[in-house]
Design an enzyme around this catalytic site. Structure first.
Site, PDB file in Angstrom:
ATOM      1  N   GLY A 158       0.821  -1.203   0.000  1.00 48.07           N
ATOM      2  CA  GLY A 158       0.000   0.000   0.000  1.00 48.07           C
ATOM      3  C   GLY A 158       0.858   1.258   0.000  1.00 48.07           C
ATOM      4  O   GLY A 158       1.977   1.276  -0.528  1.00 48.07           O
ATOM      5  N   SER A 159       0.350   2.288   0.640  1.00 51.21           N
ATOM      6  CA  SER A 159       1.004   3.603   0.560  1.00 51.21           C
ATOM      7  C   SER A 159       2.327   3.684   1.296  1.00 51.21           C
ATOM      8  O   SER A 159       3.061   4.657   1.123  1.00 51.21           O
ATOM      9  CB  SER A 159       0.054   4.687   1.083  1.00 51.21           C
ATOM     10  OG  SER A 159      -1.051   4.831   0.209  1.00 51.21           O
ATOM     11  N   THR A 160       2.677   2.671   2.119  1.00 51.76           N
ATOM     12  CA  THR A 160       4.008   2.705   2.727  1.00 51.76           C
ATOM     13  C   THR A 160       5.087   2.625   1.650  1.00 51.76           C
ATOM     14  O   THR A 160       6.201   3.122   1.855  1.00 51.76           O
ATOM     15  CB  THR A 160       4.204   1.545   3.726  1.00 51.76           C
ATOM     16  OG1 THR A 160       4.046   0.293   3.047  1.00 51.76           O
ATOM     17  CG2 THR A 160       3.205   1.633   4.871  1.00 51.76           C
TER      18      THR A 160
END
Length: 485
Positions: free
Chosen positions: A216-218
């Site tokens: 995801g956005s990590t």
């Protein structure tokens, strides 16, 4: 000597020679093979005839040995807080062999390793009973306990590293299991193991090392690193060329952002603060698939990591343009282990230097003399010190005023990145909540953490990296900082 006697003598000599050859063949050439055969109980009886050495955390054993009743295997393994430590130690069973550290360090723990030859020889003359050596880990007991407690049985995992050395400080996977329940060789042990193997929640799966998730956005911190390292952008506060809406390349579909966040031409700092899909998707497309693969590889993607326990390879895929854009925001076929994402955070915290992760600090002889001491080594240099410091500023903004505020620690500088990873056919499954972070004190950065939570019981709208995962990371970072005071 007459002819018949000479023939008999030659024949007897040949027989003796054949016997010697056969004996040496069995004792030396086939020795290992014969020792490992299931039918050879003598070797296994000897293996369990004495207490096994221990695995040590913070100077104290987290394992032990007890006598087995009704078996010719005298001792079996037991654990203290088995479910908490199983992801680190693995299991050791009279019936089912061993895994992880218990397997890799079996020679030391049983006392059979070549490094302990002198101790074994000495005990033959002194009459002392044979003993196993100890394996001293890098684990921080307080951090491990904090992670295990905060996960509270939810499916998920935590990996924490010392960015300056690569030492693994915490490695938790839940739900977990107690290796003691099948450490023997009885029917009861066999049934207990079968029950664990059939459990749909897979308690014996080490999610910190052996499960790969869409990050995801990590992953946007990796995409930001690629933008800086390739000179696509140099000023983290300058506007990017990121229109809104932005259409996926070779597609009729626009890439959406969450709600109405300010992403049009947002700077790198603001794009990370608000987690703008359009900015980072376009960066990935602008750089192209190969440059994104190259950057991910520098952080450790696309190869197995050995700690010495093996971690599955995280994957940044070779893919077409629209899929590459999605992979750049941590979706599509992008997959990462929690250990891998902890490595990403650690490299950024350590001014661009990624240290080799490890969890065995020392091996000890039975008399506690060190026979091996780990020396830290650099794994790679994913980004320059200057660009790492720019990313630190961006990640610290995320925690100060962005989506990662739940990771704030009084008096400590914290950098982080949230992630809510979609998965399942057409994103039909409940998303995974991610958070990666590091803490920074006056003496540098003592800890970097990655947390992933699979909360199948939570409301879909309540699942977020900042809400579910950030408080867990905060507790782990606080535990490490407090333990150093």
């Amino acid at each position: 000597m007459n002819k018949p006697l000479r023939r008999i003598a030659i024949f007897c000599g040949v027989l003796i020679l054949a016997l010697l050859v056969r004996t040496n063949y069995l004792q030396y050439v086939r020795a290992d093979e014969l020792n490992k055969r299931d039918e050879n109980r003598r070797v296994r009886i000897e293996r369990y005839a004495h207490e096994r050495g221990n695995i040590i955390v913070d100077g104290n054993p987290v394992t032990g040995s007890v006598e087995t009743k009704g078996s010719d295997f005298k001792y079996k393994r037991v654990w203290k807080d088995g479910p908490m430590w199983a992801p680190v130690t693995g299991y050791s069973s009279q019936a089912f062999d061993a895994s992880q550290l218990e397997s890799l360090e079996d020679g030391i723990l049983t006392g059979n390793d070549d490094q302990l030859f002198f101790d074994r020889t000495l005990s033959m003359f002194t009459g002392d009973k044979k003993q196993g050596g100890n394996v001293v880990t890098t684990l921080n007991g307080a951090a491990q306990k904090a992670a295990f407690k905060k996960l509270n049985g939810k499916k998920g995992a935590v990996a924490a590293l010392d960015p300056q050395t690569g030492a693994i400080l915490a490695l938790v996977s839940t739900p977990s299991y107690d290796p003691s329940v099948f450490a023997g060789n009885s029917d009861k042990d066999s049934k207990a193991r079968q029950k664990l193997l059939k459990d749909k929640d897979k308690p014996m799966l080490n999610r910190a090392l052996r499960e790969t998730y869409p990050p995801g956005s990590t992953f946007k911190v990796v995409t930001a690193a690629a933008a800086l390292e390739n000179g696509l952008y140099t000023d983290i506060d300058a506007k990017t060329k990121s229109p809104l809406p932005w259409r996926l390349p070779l597609s009729t579909q626009d890439l959406d952002n969450e709600g109405t966040i300010p992403c049009e031409n947002a700077s790198l700092r603001e794009a990370l603060r608000w987690s703008c899909n359009t900015v980072f998707g376009k960066i990935s497309d602008d750089l192209g698939n190969q440059k994104m693969i190259d950057q991910a590889d520098k952080f450790g993607f696309n190869e197995e990591i050995f700690t010495p326990v093996r971690a599955d390879a995280s994957v940044y895929p070779k893919d077409n343009r629209p899929q590459n854009a999605m992979a750049g925001i941590g979706q599509a076929s992008n997959r990462a282990t929690p250990l891998q994402m902890a490595m990403v955070a650690a490299a950024i915290a350590n001014d661009g230097k990624l240290m080799q992760p490890y969890m065995v600090a020392e091996r000890q002889a039975p008399n506690l003399d060190a026979i091996y001491t780990h020396e830290k080594e650099q794994f790679s240099q994913p980004l320059s010190g200057e660009n790492a410091q720019k990313l630190q500023q961006m990640m610290e903004t995320v925690v100060e005023t962005g989506t990662g505020r739940n990771a704030q620690i009084d008096g400590v500088t914290v950098g982080g990145k949230t992630g809510t990873a979609q998965h399942g056919l057409n994103n039909s499954e409940k998303p995974y909540a991610w958070f990666i972070s590091y803490a920074k004190t006056d003496s540098g950065s003592p800890v970097a953490v990655a947390v992933v939570v699979e909360d199948g019981q939570a409301n879909r709208d309540d699942i977020s990296g900042g809400g579910l995962a950030a408080p867990i990371a905060k507790a782990v970072m606080e535990a490490v900082i407090d333990s150093k005071k």
